[in-house]
Design a protein around this motif. Structure first.
Motif, PDB file in Angstrom:
ATOM      1  N   LYS A  68      17.287 -52.831  -1.226  1.00  0.00           N
ATOM      2  CA  LYS A  68      17.160 -51.358  -1.279  1.00  0.00           C
ATOM      3  C   LYS A  68      16.852 -50.815  -2.678  1.00  0.00           C
ATOM      4  N   ASP A  69      17.189 -51.609  -3.725  1.00  0.00           N
ATOM      5  CA  ASP A  69      17.027 -51.106  -5.098  1.00  0.00           C
ATOM      6  C   ASP A  69      15.612 -51.235  -5.663  1.00  0.00           C
ATOM      7  N   VAL A  70      14.702 -51.864  -4.894  1.00  0.00           N
ATOM      8  CA  VAL A  70      13.309 -51.957  -5.365  1.00  0.00           C
ATOM      9  C   VAL A  70      12.718 -50.549  -5.401  1.00  0.00           C
ATOM     10  N   ASN A  71      12.055 -50.205  -6.494  1.00  0.00           N
ATOM     11  CA  ASN A  71      11.450 -48.868  -6.617  1.00  0.00           C
ATOM     12  C   ASN A  71      10.003 -48.885  -6.143  1.00  0.00           C
ATOM     13  N   ILE A  72       9.675 -48.004  -5.203  1.00  0.00           N
ATOM     14  CA  ILE A  72       8.276 -47.810  -4.799  1.00  0.00           C
ATOM     15  C   ILE A  72       7.834 -46.547  -5.530  1.00  0.00           C
ATOM     16  N   CYS A  73       6.755 -46.634  -6.288  1.00  0.00           N
ATOM     17  CA  CYS A  73       6.452 -45.505  -7.179  1.00  0.00           C
ATOM     18  C   CYS A  73       4.949 -45.253  -7.334  1.00  0.00           C
ATOM     19  N   SER A  74       4.638 -44.218  -8.106  1.00  0.00           N
ATOM     20  CA  SER A  74       3.233 -43.851  -8.346  1.00  0.00           C
ATOM     21  C   SER A  74       2.671 -44.672  -9.504  1.00  0.00           C
ATOM     22  N   LEU A  75       1.345 -44.645  -9.635  1.00  0.00           N
ATOM     23  CA  LEU A  75       0.694 -45.325 -10.759  1.00  0.00           C
ATOM     24  C   LEU A  75       1.189 -44.773 -12.092  1.00  0.00           C
ATOM     25  N   ASP A  76       1.369 -43.454 -12.157  1.00  0.00           N
ATOM     26  CA  ASP A  76       1.818 -42.830 -13.406  1.00  0.00           C
ATOM     27  C   ASP A  76       3.195 -43.337 -13.823  1.00  0.00           C
ATOM     28  N   ASP A  77       4.085 -43.467 -12.831  1.00  0.00           N
ATOM     29  CA  ASP A  77       5.427 -43.989 -13.133  1.00  0.00           C
ATOM     30  C   ASP A  77       5.344 -45.391 -13.719  1.00  0.00           C
ATOM     31  N   LEU A  78       4.436 -46.181 -13.162  1.00  0.00           N
ATOM     32  CA  LEU A  78       4.305 -47.570 -13.603  1.00  0.00           C
ATOM     33  C   LEU A  78       3.958 -47.650 -15.081  1.00  0.00           C
ATOM     34  N   SER A  79       2.902 -46.921 -15.456  1.00  0.00           N
ATOM     35  CA  SER A  79       2.432 -47.080 -16.836  1.00  0.00           C
ATOM     36  C   SER A  79       3.407 -46.506 -17.860  1.00  0.00           C
ATOM     37  N   THR A  80       4.274 -45.595 -17.429  1.00  0.00           N
ATOM     38  CA  THR A  80       5.209 -45.028 -18.399  1.00  0.00           C
ATOM     39  C   THR A  80       6.509 -45.820 -18.483  1.00  0.00           C
ATOM     40  N   SER A  81       6.825 -46.615 -17.462  1.00  0.00           N
ATOM     41  CA  SER A  81       8.150 -47.257 -17.434  1.00  0.00           C
ATOM     42  C   SER A  81       8.168 -48.779 -17.550  1.00  0.00           C
ATOM     43  N   CYS A  82       7.034 -49.446 -17.312  1.00  0.00           N
ATOM     44  CA  CYS A  82       7.072 -50.910 -17.215  1.00  0.00           C
ATOM     45  C   CYS A  82       6.897 -51.618 -18.551  1.00  0.00           C
ATOM     46  N   ASP A  83       7.409 -52.855 -18.574  1.00  0.00           N
ATOM     47  CA  ASP A  83       7.184 -53.729 -19.730  1.00  0.00           C
ATOM     48  C   ASP A  83       6.026 -54.685 -19.445  1.00  0.00           C
ATOM     49  N   VAL A  84       6.005 -55.195 -18.211  1.00  0.00           N
ATOM     50  CA  VAL A  84       4.920 -56.082 -17.767  1.00  0.00           C
ATOM     51  C   VAL A  84       4.385 -55.503 -16.465  1.00  0.00           C
ATOM     52  N   LEU A  85       3.067 -55.476 -16.339  1.00  0.00           N
ATOM     53  CA  LEU A  85       2.459 -54.911 -15.133  1.00  0.00           C
ATOM     54  C   LEU A  85       1.504 -55.933 -14.517  1.00  0.00           C
ATOM     55  N   PHE A  86       1.855 -56.430 -13.340  1.00  0.00           N
ATOM     56  CA  PHE A  86       1.002 -57.390 -12.627  1.00  0.00           C
ATOM     57  C   PHE A  86       0.043 -56.626 -11.722  1.00  0.00           C
ATOM     58  N   VAL A  87      -1.253 -56.811 -11.945  1.00  0.00           N
ATOM     59  CA  VAL A  87      -2.272 -56.141 -11.124  1.00  0.00           C
ATOM     60  C   VAL A  87      -2.706 -57.141 -10.053  1.00  0.00           C
ATOM     61  N   CYS A  88      -2.254 -56.893  -8.814  1.00  0.00           N
ATOM     62  CA  CYS A  88      -2.459 -57.847  -7.712  1.00  0.00           C
ATOM     63  C   CYS A  88      -3.391 -57.263  -6.656  1.00  0.00           C
ATOM     64  N   VAL A  89      -4.527 -56.758  -7.083  1.00  0.00           N
ATOM     65  CA  VAL A  89      -5.513 -56.186  -6.154  1.00  0.00           C
ATOM     66  C   VAL A  89      -6.755 -57.077  -6.162  1.00  0.00           C
ATOM     67  N   PRO A  90      -7.660 -56.944  -5.166  1.00  0.00           N
ATOM     68  CA  PRO A  90      -8.852 -57.801  -5.139  1.00  0.00           C
ATOM     69  C   PRO A  90      -9.721 -57.615  -6.389  1.00  0.00           C
ATOM     70  N   PRO A  91     -10.511 -58.658  -6.735  1.00  0.00           N
ATOM     71  CA  PRO A  91     -11.303 -58.619  -7.974  1.00  0.00           C
ATOM     72  C   PRO A  91     -12.115 -57.332  -8.191  1.00  0.00           C
ATOM     73  N   LEU A  92     -12.773 -56.846  -7.122  1.00  0.00           N
ATOM     74  CA  LEU A  92     -13.644 -55.680  -7.306  1.00  0.00           C
ATOM     75  C   LEU A  92     -12.871 -54.369  -7.483  1.00  0.00           C
ATOM     76  N   ALA A  93     -11.562 -54.415  -7.289  1.00  0.00           N
ATOM     77  CA  ALA A  93     -10.748 -53.192  -7.441  1.00  0.00           C
ATOM     78  C   ALA A  93      -9.996 -53.131  -8.768  1.00  0.00           C
ATOM     79  N   VAL A  94      -9.967 -54.234  -9.506  1.00  0.00           N
ATOM     80  CA  VAL A  94      -9.124 -54.330 -10.707  1.00  0.00           C
ATOM     81  C   VAL A  94      -9.481 -53.292 -11.769  1.00  0.00           C
ATOM     82  N   LEU A  95     -10.759 -53.195 -12.096  1.00  0.00           N
ATOM     83  CA  LEU A  95     -11.154 -52.303 -13.209  1.00  0.00           C
ATOM     84  C   LEU A  95     -10.903 -50.836 -12.861  1.00  0.00           C
TER      85      LEU A  95
END
Length: 274
Positions: free
Chosen positions: A50-77
Protein backbone atom coordinates in the motif's frame (compact mmCIF):
# COMPACT_ATOMS: atom_id res chain seq x y z
CA UNK A 1 16.39 7.20 2.47
CA UNK A 2 16.77 7.26 -1.31
CA UNK A 3 13.73 7.51 -3.54
CA UNK A 4 13.49 5.38 -6.67
CA UNK A 5 11.33 6.67 -9.52
CA UNK A 6 9.95 4.45 -12.27
CA UNK A 7 8.28 5.61 -15.49
CA UNK A 8 6.29 2.86 -17.20
CA UNK A 9 5.26 -0.30 -15.39
CA UNK A 10 5.72 -3.21 -17.78
CA UNK A 11 7.12 -6.65 -17.03
CA UNK A 12 10.73 -5.50 -16.54
CA UNK A 13 9.80 -2.65 -14.18
CA UNK A 14 7.60 -5.08 -12.24
CA UNK A 15 10.43 -7.62 -12.04
CA UNK A 16 12.82 -4.99 -10.63
CA UNK A 17 10.38 -3.66 -8.03
CA UNK A 18 9.29 -7.15 -6.93
CA UNK A 19 12.91 -8.30 -6.51
CA UNK A 20 13.91 -5.21 -4.51
CA UNK A 21 10.95 -5.67 -2.19
CA UNK A 22 11.43 -9.45 -1.93
CA UNK A 23 15.12 -9.10 -1.09
CA UNK A 24 14.48 -6.31 1.40
CA UNK A 25 16.84 -4.07 -0.59
CA UNK A 26 14.19 -1.31 -0.71
CA UNK A 27 11.02 -0.45 1.16
CA UNK A 28 7.66 0.13 -0.60
CA UNK A 29 7.69 3.78 0.58
CA UNK A 30 10.85 4.37 -1.46
CA UNK A 31 9.07 3.84 -4.80
CA UNK A 32 7.40 6.50 -6.92
CA UNK A 33 5.76 5.12 -10.05
CA UNK A 34 4.29 6.97 -13.00
CA UNK A 35 2.52 4.96 -15.69
CA UNK A 36 -0.15 5.71 -18.27
CA UNK A 37 -1.48 2.16 -18.38
CA UNK A 38 -3.63 0.90 -15.55
CA UNK A 39 -2.50 -2.73 -15.57
CA UNK A 40 -3.34 -5.79 -13.52
CA UNK A 41 0.28 -6.11 -12.37
CA UNK A 42 0.18 -2.54 -11.02
CA UNK A 43 -3.03 -3.31 -9.08
CA UNK A 44 -1.42 -6.44 -7.66
CA UNK A 45 1.60 -4.42 -6.53
CA UNK A 46 -0.51 -1.73 -4.84
CA UNK A 47 -2.79 -4.38 -3.30
CA UNK A 48 0.20 -6.02 -1.67
CA UNK A 49 2.28 -2.91 -0.92
CA UNK A 50 0.00 0.00 0.00
CA UNK A 51 2.93 2.39 0.60
CA UNK A 52 4.04 2.49 -3.06
CA UNK A 53 3.43 6.01 -4.41
CA UNK A 54 1.68 6.38 -7.77
CA UNK A 55 2.43 9.90 -8.94
CA UNK A 56 2.74 12.44 -11.74
CA UNK A 57 5.81 13.06 -13.90
CA UNK A 58 6.35 16.38 -12.11
CA UNK A 59 6.43 14.67 -8.72
CA UNK A 60 9.03 12.24 -10.01
CA UNK A 61 11.54 14.79 -11.20
CA UNK A 62 11.29 16.85 -8.03
CA UNK A 63 11.52 14.00 -5.50
CA UNK A 64 13.60 11.12 -6.89
CA UNK A 65 17.26 10.25 -6.53
CA UNK A 66 17.30 7.63 -9.29
CA UNK A 67 14.76 7.51 -12.10
CA UNK A 68 14.36 4.34 -14.19
CA UNK A 69 12.76 5.06 -17.58
CA UNK A 70 11.04 1.78 -18.53
CA UNK A 71 9.14 2.76 -21.68
CA UNK A 72 9.63 1.46 -25.26
CA UNK A 73 12.64 2.82 -27.20
CA UNK A 74 10.63 5.22 -29.39
CA UNK A 75 8.97 6.80 -26.33
CA UNK A 76 12.09 7.46 -24.23
CA UNK A 77 13.12 10.85 -25.59
CA UNK A 78 9.55 12.18 -25.40
CA UNK A 79 9.39 11.22 -21.75
CA UNK A 80 12.68 13.00 -21.02
CA UNK A 81 11.38 16.13 -22.77
CA UNK A 82 8.34 16.13 -20.50
CA UNK A 83 10.34 15.98 -17.27
CA UNK A 84 10.55 19.16 -15.25
CA UNK A 85 14.05 20.35 -14.30
CA UNK A 86 14.98 18.46 -11.16
CA UNK A 87 15.38 20.30 -7.86
CA UNK A 88 18.18 17.97 -6.79
CA UNK A 89 20.65 15.64 -8.47
CA UNK A 90 18.67 13.05 -10.41
CA UNK A 91 20.35 10.01 -11.95
CA UNK A 92 18.33 8.94 -15.01
CA UNK A 93 18.61 5.28 -16.05
CA UNK A 94 17.13 4.18 -19.38
CA UNK A 95 16.33 0.49 -19.89
CA UNK A 96 15.53 0.79 -23.62
CA UNK A 97 17.47 -0.87 -26.41
CA UNK A 98 19.08 1.35 -29.08
CA UNK A 99 18.65 4.74 -27.33
CA UNK A 100 22.28 5.83 -26.98
CA UNK A 101 23.83 7.78 -24.12
CA UNK A 102 24.47 10.66 -26.53
CA UNK A 103 20.82 10.78 -27.51
CA UNK A 104 19.72 10.68 -23.86
CA UNK A 105 22.16 13.46 -22.96
CA UNK A 106 20.67 15.70 -25.69
CA UNK A 107 17.31 15.55 -23.92
CA UNK A 108 18.29 16.12 -20.29
CA UNK A 109 20.98 17.92 -18.34
CA UNK A 110 20.94 15.20 -15.66
CA UNK A 111 23.51 12.35 -15.53
CA UNK A 112 22.33 9.38 -17.62
CA UNK A 113 23.10 5.64 -17.63
CA UNK A 114 21.79 2.75 -19.66
CA UNK A 115 20.78 -0.58 -18.13
CA UNK A 116 19.71 -3.68 -20.02
CA UNK A 117 17.72 -6.00 -17.74
CA UNK A 118 17.22 -9.71 -18.25
CA UNK A 119 14.24 -11.97 -17.66
CA UNK A 120 16.43 -14.36 -15.63
CA UNK A 121 16.74 -11.76 -12.86
CA UNK A 122 13.19 -12.78 -11.92
CA UNK A 123 14.88 -15.79 -10.28
CA UNK A 124 17.74 -13.71 -8.88
CA UNK A 125 20.34 -14.46 -11.53
CA UNK A 126 21.54 -13.23 -14.93
CA UNK A 127 23.75 -10.32 -15.96
CA UNK A 128 22.60 -6.70 -15.83
CA UNK A 129 24.48 -4.66 -18.43
CA UNK A 130 25.25 -1.04 -17.62
CA UNK A 131 26.95 1.84 -19.41
CA UNK A 132 27.37 5.30 -17.90
CA UNK A 133 27.28 8.75 -19.49
CA UNK A 134 30.20 11.16 -19.02
CA UNK A 135 28.57 13.11 -16.19
CA UNK A 136 27.68 10.14 -13.97
CA UNK A 137 29.76 10.41 -10.81
CA UNK A 138 31.38 7.60 -8.84
CA UNK A 139 28.71 7.74 -6.12
CA UNK A 140 25.87 7.46 -8.65
CA UNK A 141 27.59 4.55 -10.42
CA UNK A 142 28.07 2.72 -7.13
CA UNK A 143 24.47 3.29 -6.07
CA UNK A 144 23.12 1.88 -9.37
CA UNK A 145 25.46 -1.13 -9.15
CA UNK A 146 24.34 -1.74 -5.55
CA UNK A 147 20.63 -1.57 -6.54
CA UNK A 148 21.03 -3.97 -9.47
CA UNK A 149 23.25 -6.36 -7.47
CA UNK A 150 20.19 -7.23 -5.36
CA UNK A 151 19.03 -9.56 -8.15
CA UNK A 152 21.83 -9.94 -10.72
CA UNK A 153 25.50 -9.79 -11.58
CA UNK A 154 26.28 -6.25 -12.75
CA UNK A 155 28.71 -5.84 -15.62
CA UNK A 156 29.77 -2.52 -17.10
CA UNK A 157 30.33 -2.71 -20.85
CA UNK A 158 31.37 0.07 -23.26
CA UNK A 159 28.37 1.23 -25.20
CA UNK A 160 29.88 0.17 -28.54
CA UNK A 161 29.65 -3.47 -27.40
CA UNK A 162 26.23 -3.12 -25.79
CA UNK A 163 24.12 -4.55 -28.61
CA UNK A 164 26.13 -7.76 -29.01
CA UNK A 165 26.31 -8.16 -25.22
CA UNK A 166 22.50 -7.69 -24.98
CA UNK A 167 22.09 -10.65 -27.33
CA UNK A 168 23.94 -12.77 -24.77
CA UNK A 169 22.28 -11.42 -21.61
CA UNK A 170 18.84 -10.07 -22.37
CA UNK A 171 17.78 -11.80 -25.60
CA UNK A 172 19.45 -15.16 -24.99
CA UNK A 173 16.67 -16.67 -22.80
CA UNK A 174 14.42 -16.23 -25.86
CA UNK A 175 17.05 -17.68 -28.19
CA UNK A 176 17.75 -20.61 -25.86
CA UNK A 177 14.02 -21.33 -25.56
CA UNK A 178 13.67 -21.24 -29.37
CA UNK A 179 16.58 -23.69 -29.80
CA UNK A 180 15.26 -26.15 -27.23
CA UNK A 181 11.73 -25.93 -28.57
CA UNK A 182 13.17 -27.23 -31.87
CA UNK A 183 15.19 -29.93 -30.10
CA UNK A 184 12.07 -31.10 -28.22
CA UNK A 185 10.09 -31.27 -31.45
CA UNK A 186 12.91 -33.20 -33.19
CA UNK A 187 12.85 -35.72 -30.32
CA UNK A 188 9.10 -36.23 -30.84
CA UNK A 189 9.51 -36.60 -34.62
CA UNK A 190 12.29 -39.14 -34.21
CA UNK A 191 11.10 -41.24 -31.26
CA UNK A 192 8.14 -42.41 -29.20
CA UNK A 193 8.60 -39.57 -26.67
CA UNK A 194 5.75 -37.13 -26.03
CA UNK A 195 6.27 -33.38 -26.25
CA UNK A 196 5.59 -33.00 -22.51
CA UNK A 197 8.31 -35.52 -21.71
CA UNK A 198 10.75 -33.82 -24.07
CA UNK A 199 10.05 -30.43 -22.45
CA UNK A 200 10.53 -31.78 -18.94
CA UNK A 201 13.73 -33.70 -19.72
CA UNK A 202 15.30 -30.73 -21.53
CA UNK A 203 14.22 -28.15 -18.94
CA UNK A 204 15.96 -30.01 -16.12
CA UNK A 205 19.00 -30.70 -18.31
CA UNK A 206 19.24 -26.95 -18.98
CA UNK A 207 18.89 -26.04 -15.33
CA UNK A 208 21.51 -28.59 -14.28
CA UNK A 209 23.94 -27.64 -17.05
CA UNK A 210 23.82 -23.98 -15.98
CA UNK A 211 24.48 -24.95 -12.37
CA UNK A 212 27.38 -27.24 -13.29
CA UNK A 213 28.94 -24.53 -15.46
CA UNK A 214 28.69 -21.92 -12.68
CA UNK A 215 29.57 -24.11 -9.67
CA UNK A 216 32.46 -25.97 -11.27
CA UNK A 217 33.69 -23.01 -13.33
CA UNK A 218 33.64 -25.08 -16.53
CA UNK A 219 33.73 -23.66 -20.03
CA UNK A 220 31.26 -24.89 -22.65
CA UNK A 221 34.07 -26.75 -24.46
CA UNK A 222 35.14 -28.50 -21.23
CA UNK A 223 31.54 -29.56 -20.61
CA UNK A 224 31.34 -31.06 -24.11
CA UNK A 225 34.59 -32.96 -23.43
CA UNK A 226 33.28 -34.29 -20.11
CA UNK A 227 30.05 -35.63 -21.57
CA UNK A 228 31.26 -36.70 -25.00
CA UNK A 229 33.58 -39.72 -24.88
CA UNK A 230 35.64 -40.38 -27.99
CA UNK A 231 33.66 -42.32 -30.57
CA UNK A 232 30.58 -42.19 -28.32
CA UNK A 233 27.01 -41.13 -28.99
CA UNK A 234 27.20 -37.64 -27.45
CA UNK A 235 30.28 -36.93 -29.56
CA UNK A 236 28.35 -37.84 -32.72
CA UNK A 237 25.59 -35.38 -31.80
CA UNK A 238 28.02 -32.62 -30.76
CA UNK A 239 29.81 -32.96 -34.12
CA UNK A 240 26.51 -32.31 -35.97
CA UNK A 241 25.96 -29.11 -33.94
CA UNK A 242 29.57 -27.96 -34.39
CA UNK A 243 29.22 -28.37 -38.14
CA UNK A 244 25.78 -26.76 -38.62
CA UNK A 245 25.35 -24.20 -35.82
CA UNK A 246 28.04 -21.60 -36.73
CA UNK A 247 26.10 -20.56 -39.84
CA UNK A 248 22.83 -20.24 -37.87
CA UNK A 249 24.43 -18.14 -35.11
CA UNK A 250 26.24 -15.89 -37.59
CA UNK A 251 22.85 -15.25 -39.20
CA UNK A 252 21.33 -14.56 -35.79
CA UNK A 253 23.94 -11.89 -35.01
CA UNK A 254 23.70 -10.37 -38.50
CA UNK A 255 19.92 -10.02 -38.26
CA UNK A 256 19.76 -8.75 -34.69
CA UNK A 257 22.56 -6.21 -35.17
CA UNK A 258 20.79 -4.98 -38.31
CA UNK A 259 17.61 -4.58 -36.26
CA UNK A 260 19.45 -2.52 -33.64
CA UNK A 261 20.71 -0.20 -36.39
CA UNK A 262 17.20 0.14 -37.86
CA UNK A 263 15.84 1.03 -34.42
CA UNK A 264 18.57 3.64 -33.93
CA UNK A 265 17.68 5.17 -37.32
CA UNK A 266 13.98 5.28 -36.37
CA UNK A 267 14.84 7.01 -33.10
CA UNK A 268 17.03 9.53 -34.98
CA UNK A 269 14.25 10.21 -37.48
CA UNK A 270 11.62 10.67 -34.79
CA UNK A 271 13.99 12.96 -32.91
CA UNK A 272 14.60 15.17 -35.98
CA UNK A 273 10.87 15.67 -36.52
CA UNK A 274 10.21 16.37 -32.88
Amino acid sequence: METIGIIGYGSMADMMVQKWLERGALDARQFMIHTRSDTERLHQLIGKHKDVNICSLDDLSTSCDVLFVCVPPLAVLDVLDQLRPAKKALHIVSVAAAVTLDKLAQHTNQPVSRYIPTLTSAVGTGVSLVAHGKTVGQEEQERLHRLLSAFSLVREVEEGRFDAASNLTSSSPGFIAAIFEEMARAAVRNSELSLDEAYEFLTYALLGTGQVLVKHGLTFAETVDRVATKGGITGEGAAVIQKQAPHMFDDLFTQTMKRYEQLKSQIDEADKHH
